[in-house]
Design an enzyme around this catalytic site. Structure first.
Site, PDB file in Angstrom:
ATOM      1  CB  CYS A  33      -9.209  -8.313  10.411  1.00 59.21           C
ATOM      2  SG  CYS A  33      -8.639  -9.457   9.145  1.00 59.21           S
ATOM      3  CB  THR A  67      -9.734   3.523  18.502  1.00 63.01           C
ATOM      4  OG1 THR A  67      -9.326   2.282  17.911  1.00 63.01           O
ATOM      5  CG2 THR A  67     -11.060   3.299  19.200  1.00 63.01           C
ATOM      6  NE  ARG A 112      -7.533  -5.471  19.332  1.00 65.20           N
ATOM      7  CZ  ARG A 112      -6.688  -4.521  19.715  1.00 65.20           C
ATOM      8  NH1 ARG A 112      -6.557  -4.219  20.988  1.00 65.20           N
ATOM      9  NH2 ARG A 112      -5.973  -3.847  18.826  1.00 65.20           N
ATOM     10  NE  ARG A 113      -5.760  -0.542  18.703  1.00 64.39           N
ATOM     11  CZ  ARG A 113      -5.086  -0.295  17.596  1.00 64.39           C
ATOM     12  NH1 ARG A 113      -5.601   0.523  16.666  1.00 64.39           N
ATOM     13  NH2 ARG A 113      -3.900  -0.846  17.392  1.00 64.39           N
ATOM     14  NE  ARG A 117     -10.343   3.919   7.761  1.00 62.30           N
ATOM     15  CZ  ARG A 117     -10.668   3.691   6.476  1.00 62.30           C
ATOM     16  NH1 ARG A 117     -11.923   3.687   6.102  1.00 62.30           N
ATOM     17  NH2 ARG A 117      -9.727   3.441   5.582  1.00 62.30           N
ATOM     18  N   GLY A 118      -7.703   7.097   8.887  1.00 63.28           N
ATOM     19  CA  GLY A 118      -6.553   7.892   8.471  1.00 63.28           C
ATOM     20  C   GLY A 118      -5.248   7.272   8.907  1.00 63.28           C
ATOM     21  CG  ASN A 119      -1.658   9.106   7.389  1.00 62.90           C
ATOM     22  OD1 ASN A 119      -1.751   9.876   8.336  1.00 62.90           O
ATOM     23  ND2 ASN A 119      -1.403   9.523   6.158  1.00 62.90           N
ATOM     24  CB  VAL A 120       0.622   6.868  12.049  1.00 68.40           C
ATOM     25  CG1 VAL A 120       1.278   7.383  13.330  1.00 68.40           C
ATOM     26  CG2 VAL A 120       0.429   5.357  12.123  1.00 68.40           C
ATOM     27  CE  LYS A 150      -3.030  -3.323  13.041  1.00 71.13           C
ATOM     28  NZ  LYS A 150      -3.204  -2.371  14.154  1.00 71.13           N
ATOM     29  CG  ASP A 151      -4.275  -4.516   8.331  1.00 68.90           C
ATOM     30  OD1 ASP A 151      -4.887  -4.395   9.415  1.00 68.90           O
ATOM     31  OD2 ASP A 151      -3.522  -3.634   7.882  1.00 68.90           O
ATOM     32  NE  ARG A 192      -3.125   0.133   3.008  1.00 75.58           N
ATOM     33  CZ  ARG A 192      -3.263   0.577   4.266  1.00 75.58           C
ATOM     34  NH1 ARG A 192      -2.854  -0.152   5.278  1.00 75.58           N
ATOM     35  NH2 ARG A 192      -3.799   1.757   4.513  1.00 75.58           N
ATOM     36  NE  ARG A 217      -5.989   5.947  12.315  1.00 77.11           N
ATOM     37  CZ  ARG A 217      -6.693   4.837  12.484  1.00 77.11           C
ATOM     38  NH1 ARG A 217      -6.837   4.333  13.695  1.00 77.11           N
ATOM     39  NH2 ARG A 217      -7.253   4.225  11.472  1.00 77.11           N
TER      40      ARG A 217
END
Length: 314
Positions: free
Chosen positions: A237, A124, A128-129, A146-149, A80-81, A10, A152
């Protein structure tokens, strides 16, 4: 002639960083010439919540299609994805050494989860979180993001949110551990099956011997056990399930916890299995898978399907 490999990934900063690490390590260890190609996935273009568009598996589908069609030799996924169901024509070719599997809180003013004020807004995109946050701090407001690190983290620095929860592994790979105010201990906050690990996927018919140089058998056995829980529970997932395993002195220990979506209840189980010395990787995987399946069976007997609204047939 120098052997060449093309790896698809990606286009996010994290995906490129972790794929670049794999490419550099392959070149360093084997001399192979690696080219990285970027594939856009539905998860990258849609702004809808992950749960509504099929969970984190949406990040894998376009990469897998590119691999099947011969556009690349390998793809790198965050494990995890990766959906647990086998993908026709593809195999899990290697699992490198796993990074820190914990979740991390990135909060304003360096605050811990306990120290955040009542009504604090925590972001988040993980069910789960969400369940874990509501279990430990039912007074806070959990915001779907949503969004990249960087996107966030910017919501915290701008004051839009008081904190976000992110994977420690991603922050490590992006060199953003400076943003962490607290790491959550796996004993009270188990993370997504496979979190912190990478998956290198290849076509079944292709032999890529260079991958043996970056394979870590301990990491692979741990993630097989964790993902077996998801598979047996027929959960995706993004289900509210945490799993954490350790391999020490030949003993593989796995803990799995299933949460109600609102975090008001949970069911957990811990089991271990001994892996004899000189066990083949295939036999080790079978033992690890059996361990995860055994825990899932116990959780189902205890009512996990109803608790987490999984809809698994019994």
């Amino acid at each position: 002639m120098t052997r060449k490999l093309t790896i698809a990934t990606r286009g996010s900063a994290l995906a490129l960083a972790q794929t670049g690490m794999i490419a550099d390590e392959l070149t360093r260890l084997t001399g192979v010439d690696v080219t990285i190609t970027v594939v856009t996935t539905e998860g990258d273009t849609s702004r809808a919540s992950l749960a509504s568009i099929g969970g984190t598996g949406v990040f894998a589908s376009a990469l897998r299609a590119a691999l099947v069609e011969g556009d690349c030799d390998l793809v790198v996924h965050s494990l995890k994805d990766l959906p647990t169901a086998p993908y026709p024509g593809l195999r899990l070719a290697a699992v490198p050494l796993r990074e820190d599997p914990r979740d991390a809180l990135c909060a304003r003013d360096g605050l811990t989860l306990d120290a955040l004020p009542e009504g604090a807004r925590i972001g988040t995109g993980s069910p789960r979180r969400v369940a874990q946050l509501r279990s430990l701090r039912p007074d806070v407001a959990v915001v779907d993001i949503r969004g990249n690190v960087d996107t966030r983290l910017a919501k915290v620095s701008s004051g839009e949110l008081d904190a976000v929860v992110l994977a420690a592994a991603g922050l490590t790979r992006l060199q953003r551990l400076d943003a962490v105010s607290e790491f959550f201990d796996l004993s009270v906050w188990p993370t997504a099956p496979g979190q912190g690990a990478l998956a290198l996927e290849a076509r079944e018919e292709d032999s890529i011997p260079e991958l043996t140089q970056i394979q870590n058998e301990g990491s692979r056995l741990s993630i097989v056990a964790e993902r077996a829980v998801l598979a047996a529970l027929e959960a995706g997932c993004s289900a509210p399930i945490g799993a954490s395993s350790t391999l020490a002195d030949g003993t593989l220990t796995l803990t799995a916890v299933v949460y109600s979506p609102d975090g008001s209840a949970e069911l957990g189980s811990t089991q271990s299995t001994t892996l004899p010395a000189n066990l083949s990787l295939a036999d080790g995987e079978a033992a690890a898978y059996g361990l995860g399946s055994s825990i899932a069976a116990q959780l189902l007997d205890d009512g996990a399907a109803e608790l987490a609204e999984l809809g698994v047939a019994r």
